[in-house]
Design an enzyme around this catalytic site. Structure first.
Site, PDB file in Angstrom:
ATOM      1  N   LEU A 100      -6.642   4.406 -42.371  1.00 12.07           N
ATOM      2  CA  LEU A 100      -7.430   4.165 -43.382  1.00 12.07           C
ATOM      3  C   LEU A 100      -6.757   4.759 -44.710  1.00 12.07           C
ATOM      4  O   LEU A 100      -6.583   6.182 -44.529  1.00 12.07           O
ATOM      5  CB  LEU A 100      -8.943   4.536 -43.282  1.00 12.07           C
ATOM      6  CG  LEU A 100      -9.501   3.555 -42.116  1.00 12.07           C
ATOM      7  CD1 LEU A 100     -10.831   3.922 -41.487  1.00 12.07           C
ATOM      8  CD2 LEU A 100      -9.543   2.255 -42.647  1.00 12.07           C
ATOM      9  N   HIS A 116      -9.911  12.199 -31.916  1.00 15.37           N
ATOM     10  CA  HIS A 116      -8.553  12.054 -31.304  1.00 15.37           C
ATOM     11  C   HIS A 116      -8.195  12.573 -29.898  1.00 15.37           C
ATOM     12  O   HIS A 116      -8.720  13.824 -29.807  1.00 15.37           O
ATOM     13  CB  HIS A 116      -7.229  12.828 -32.557  1.00 15.37           C
ATOM     14  CG  HIS A 116      -5.818  12.586 -32.038  1.00 15.37           C
ATOM     15  ND1 HIS A 116      -5.365  11.357 -32.037  1.00 15.37           N
ATOM     16  CD2 HIS A 116      -5.045  13.534 -31.268  1.00 15.37           C
ATOM     17  CE1 HIS A 116      -3.966  11.703 -31.818  1.00 15.37           C
ATOM     18  NE2 HIS A 116      -4.018  12.766 -31.084  1.00 15.37           N
ATOM     19  N   GLY A 150      -3.671  11.550 -44.335  1.00 20.50           N
ATOM     20  CA  GLY A 150      -2.504  11.495 -43.348  1.00 20.50           C
ATOM     21  C   GLY A 150      -2.902  10.794 -41.925  1.00 20.50           C
ATOM     22  O   GLY A 150      -3.872  10.173 -41.857  1.00 20.50           O
ATOM     23  N   ALA A 180     -14.849  14.220 -21.961  1.00 20.94           N
ATOM     24  CA  ALA A 180     -15.097  14.904 -22.974  1.00 20.94           C
ATOM     25  C   ALA A 180     -15.579  14.677 -24.316  1.00 20.94           C
ATOM     26  O   ALA A 180     -16.306  15.127 -24.903  1.00 20.94           O
ATOM     27  CB  ALA A 180     -13.983  16.066 -22.894  1.00 20.94           C
TER      28      ALA A 180
HETATM   29  C1  GRF Z   1     -10.694   7.212 -27.597  1.00 20.78           C
HETATM   30  O1  GRF Z   1     -10.038   7.743 -26.529  1.00 20.78           O
HETATM   31  C2  GRF Z   1     -10.280   7.978 -28.758  1.00 20.78           C
HETATM   32  O2  GRF Z   1      -9.778   9.326 -28.432  1.00 20.78           O
HETATM   33  C3  GRF Z   1      -9.091   7.194 -29.495  1.00 20.78           C
HETATM   34  O3  GRF Z   1      -9.829   5.802 -29.330  1.00 20.78           O
HETATM   35  C4  GRF Z   1     -10.194   5.847 -27.817  1.00 20.78           C
HETATM   36  C5  GRF Z   1     -11.360   4.837 -28.085  1.00 20.78           C
HETATM   37  O4  GRF Z   1     -12.024   4.737 -26.773  1.00 20.78           O
HETATM   38  N1  GRF Z   1      -9.178   7.608 -30.748  1.00 20.78           N
HETATM   39  P1  GRF Z   1     -13.393   4.004 -26.834  1.00 20.78           P
HETATM   40  O5  GRF Z   1     -13.142   2.508 -27.554  1.00 20.78           O
HETATM   41  O6  GRF Z   1     -14.422   4.753 -27.416  1.00 20.78           O
HETATM   42  O7  GRF Z   1     -13.732   3.730 -25.326  1.00 20.78           O
END
Ligand code: GRF
Length: 212
Positions: A100, A116, A150, A180
């Site tokens: 985005l 992330h 970024g 987690a």
């Molecule tokens: C998560 O692991 C997140 O860290 C990453 O994309 C994944 C999405 O998983 N950005 P979900 O669709 O929420 O199960």
């Protein structure tokens, strides 16, 4: 909740929606002072839309346009209009696979958060758990951050470590990181909405909770 403010979240995702489910559950349990106002995906078949609809949440797919990794200008306008139409206060990225930029971030200035699956700034980009596994680190985890221009940058709001075990494969490690995430993301959103996180430049500090 008393007189506490109730916020409206717009959740964007391209995947299976486990983070959406955790956030929606936390909203319903009133652990997060918000409701999920709309869920949007760039992929009509994404699990996140099915999970949203199962919960009775408004869910839409909006085509991303002509690019592979970002929204084109028209799509960007459509996303902004859908989110503003749903009177969204905060945009929550939950596995949204498009970068985005510009107008979108200006429309929700410092109101876009992302999770992330690594300890940023290590291993930005795709399949971060696999990058960490292949690198051979002993500790990785997940990071919640504000989104800037970024890729996987922006002030870090919270991180949770996850150990890499000798018997791990990328898949088992990914599962533990996702477990987690399902705790860290709702808890961090709750703290943010309650005004308990103060962002000063690139540093996010814990402020004392707002008095009721
Ligand atoms: C998560 O692991 C997140 O860290 C990453 O994309 C994944 C999405 O998983 N950005 P979900 O669709 O929420 O199960």
């Amino acid at each position: 909740m008393g007189e506490r403010e109730q916020f409206r979240l717009g959740i964007l995702g391209s995947g299976k929606g486990s983070n959406l489910a955790a956030i929606a559950d936390a909203c319903e349990a009133r652990e997060v002072p918000a409701e999920v106002a709309i869920v949007i995906s760039d992929l009509p078949g994404a699990g996140i839309l099915a999970r949203a609809r199962e919960r009775g949440l408004r869910a839409e797919s909006i085509p991303p346009g002509k690019y592979r990794t970002k929204l084109d200008e028209e799509a960007e306008r459509t996303y902004i209009a859908a989110l503003q139409g749903a009177r969204v206060d905060w945009v929550v990225l939950a596995g949204f696979m498009r970068i985005l930029k510009g107008d979108f971030l200006r429309a929700f200035e410092r109101r876009v958060v992302n999770i992330h699956p690594a300890l940023l700034p290590s291993f930005p980009g795709l399949e971060a758990w696999k990058q960490a596994f292949d690198y051979g680190v002993k500790v990785t985890g997940c990071t919640v951050h504000l989104v800037d221009q970024g890729i996987d940058t922006g002030p870090i709001l919270a991180q949770q470590t996850v150990p890499v075990l000798d018997g791990d494969t990328p898949a088992t490690l990914h599962q533990r990181i996702q477990a987690a995430e399902r705790v860290l993301y709702p808890a961090t959103i709750a703290a943010l909405l309650r005004g308990e996180i103060l962002v000063q430049g690139n540093r996010a500090l814990r402020a004392s909770p707002k008095t009721r």
